[in-house]
Design an enzyme around this catalytic site. Sequence first.
Site, PDB file in Angstrom:
ATOM      1  N   ASP A   1      31.386 -14.636  20.890  1.00 52.28           N
ATOM      2  CA  ASP A   1      30.940 -13.256  21.448  1.00 52.28           C
ATOM      3  C   ASP A   1      30.304 -13.165  19.734  1.00 52.28           C
ATOM      4  OD1 ASP A   1      31.181 -12.074  24.028  1.00 52.28           O
ATOM      5  OD2 ASP A   1      30.681 -10.940  21.719  1.00 52.28           O
TER       6      ASP A   1
ATOM      7  N   CYS B   1      22.654 -10.966  34.723  1.00 48.09           N
ATOM      8  CA  CYS B   1      22.722  -9.777  35.694  1.00 48.09           C
ATOM      9  C   CYS B   1      21.716  -8.474  35.419  1.00 48.09           C
ATOM     10  CB  CYS B   1      24.182  -9.122  35.279  1.00 48.09           C
ATOM     11  SG  CYS B   1      23.929  -9.073  32.952  1.00 48.09           S
TER      12      CYS B   1
ATOM     13  N   ASN C   1      26.822 -15.993  17.054  1.00 47.47           N
ATOM     14  CA  ASN C   1      24.945 -15.218  17.588  1.00 47.47           C
ATOM     15  C   ASN C   1      25.080 -17.244  19.430  1.00 47.47           C
ATOM     16  OD1 ASN C   1      22.804 -15.719  18.899  1.00 47.47           O
ATOM     17  ND2 ASN C   1      21.905 -14.575  17.645  1.00 47.47           N
TER      18      ASN C   1
HETATM   19  N1  SAH Z   1      31.642 -13.375  29.794  1.00 53.53           N
HETATM   20  C1  SAH Z   1      32.615 -12.617  29.981  1.00 53.53           C
HETATM   21  C2  SAH Z   1      31.331 -11.079  29.825  1.00 53.53           C
HETATM   22  C3  SAH Z   1      30.154 -11.168  28.748  1.00 53.53           C
HETATM   23  S1  SAH Z   1      28.916 -10.003  28.426  1.00 53.53           S
HETATM   24  C4  SAH Z   1      33.316 -11.915  31.219  1.00 53.53           C
HETATM   25  O1  SAH Z   1      33.345 -12.597  32.635  1.00 53.53           O
HETATM   26  O2  SAH Z   1      34.126 -11.271  30.768  1.00 53.53           O
HETATM   27  C5  SAH Z   1      27.779 -10.523  27.724  1.00 53.53           C
HETATM   28  C6  SAH Z   1      28.941 -10.299  26.656  1.00 53.53           C
HETATM   29  O3  SAH Z   1      27.516 -11.435  25.484  1.00 53.53           O
HETATM   30  C7  SAH Z   1      29.235  -8.621  25.229  1.00 53.53           C
HETATM   31  O4  SAH Z   1      30.525  -9.335  25.012  1.00 53.53           O
HETATM   32  C8  SAH Z   1      28.346  -8.719  24.039  1.00 53.53           C
HETATM   33  O5  SAH Z   1      28.606  -8.697  22.826  1.00 53.53           O
HETATM   34  C9  SAH Z   1      27.482 -10.116  23.375  1.00 53.53           C
HETATM   35  N2  SAH Z   1      26.457 -11.111  23.464  1.00 53.53           N
HETATM   36  C10 SAH Z   1      25.722 -10.326  22.954  1.00 53.53           C
HETATM   37  N3  SAH Z   1      24.798 -11.879  23.006  1.00 53.53           N
HETATM   38  C11 SAH Z   1      24.991 -12.127  22.387  1.00 53.53           C
HETATM   39  C12 SAH Z   1      24.445 -13.696  21.122  1.00 53.53           C
HETATM   40  N4  SAH Z   1      23.257 -13.531  21.102  1.00 53.53           N
HETATM   41  N5  SAH Z   1      24.849 -14.363  21.467  1.00 53.53           N
HETATM   42  C13 SAH Z   1      27.045 -13.913  21.454  1.00 53.53           C
HETATM   43  N6  SAH Z   1      26.889 -13.228  22.261  1.00 53.53           N
HETATM   44  C14 SAH Z   1      26.373 -12.363  22.410  1.00 53.53           C
END
Ligand code: SAH
Length: 419
Positions: A275, A363, A302
């Site tokens: 994340d 989403c 990332n």
């Molecule tokens: N999969 C999780 C919810 C994910 S929400 C569940 O089921 O509970 C989306 C997440 O993506 C957030 O925590 C955000 O910090 C992360 N995020 C956003 N852009 C990102 C990127 N480029 N690389 C990695 N993580 C990212």
Amino acid sequence: MLRPPVRSTCNRCANVSFDSSHAASSVGEVSSVPENRVVIGPRGVDRLRSGHQWVYRSDVRSVDADPGAVVRLFDERGRYHGRAFYSDRSQISIRLVTSDDVEVDREFLRQRLLAAAEFRKRVVADSEAYRLVYGEADALPSLIVDCYGDYLVMQNLCQSSERMKPLLVELLLELFSPRGIIERNDPKVRLLEGLEQRVSTLYGEVPDEVRAREGGIEYIYDLHHGQKTGGFLDQRENHEAAANYASGEVLDCFSYHGGFALTVAAKAQRVEAIDLSAAAVSAAQRNQKINGFDNIIFREANSFDLLKQYDDEDRRFDMVILDPPAFAKNRESIPAAHRGYKEINLRALKILRPGGYLVTCSCSHHIAEALFLQIVAEAANDAHRTVNVVERRTQSRDHPILLTVPETHYLKCLILRCL
Ligand code: SAH
């Protein structure tokens, strides 16, 4: 034309009734009490007839109501269309509550809350964290109530739902006896209603850490600061569905507090979960600890970069999970979102072993399911992979979709098998 709202004090008291149509003045009486009446034009009527529940500002002909009042809806011929929440600020002026001619009072709301809770008993079998009320889909427009163990989190996302807050707290206490209720009224949509963003405790004490189980996994939630109301409850059933196909090495690309990673860990040899947010990673690590797993590596990275790197390095996985934040926040960003979804899906498909599974989510409600399938199909073609659609899933059933209000269907989750 909109008439300026007439000020009134009679229907302010949240604890009495929100349906103040009784307050209409009798013929000949001089009064400044609004009649709580809104007249809508033919396009608004058509929209309601199609089963939608919103009427836009441009389809409102006249208003005699305070902001946030429950109004009686009429068309220009004087035909009654129901009771609705009225907003004097949002483009969504009208949110239909009922097409019956009944008072939207304490008992009415109590019954709607009870019906919402009754439904959750059927669809939430094994979770202490779930959505108790999902706005329009529970016929309580713009009201969200999530349950985390002994605590409730409320969001009041329109003027009427805000105005009802004291009564809603009273009803939630009466019906569900929580230890604490917090309002997470920080979503930006509140600004469109002219409402401030705020987070505050409405009842009892809500600790900084609340523990609750979703299925077999225990989580620590931060109801004050966590994303949404503390967790991604809408993915609960998808976490469990993904576990049915997990084995070997799993890569969870947008892991937040570890919802997918923790749920698939028991089936996998090794899970790598990444994340972008350091806070999310450390929360996920704590969740791993309290659940006693030792086969997940949570780290900050990332996903776009890491997927490219693994593709370049020919790394391979048995399952890849993609659950990014909404790439399309509005219509204008659909083309950029299309490119973003395609890129991560293409890379994910390329690093899957034959027989591996891709769990891919969107989403963004602006990306309809058909478009999402098309984007993933384009990615599969470019990756030269043949793919089965094993499951076409959506948000958990405690976030029901209202058939005639497409906005309530926002989450897509495809489980795909790579040949
Ligand atoms: N999969 C999780 C919810 C994910 S929400 C569940 O089921 O509970 C989306 C997440 O993506 C957030 O925590 C955000 O910090 C992360 N995020 C956003 N852009 C990102 C990127 N480029 N690389 C990695 N993580 C990212």
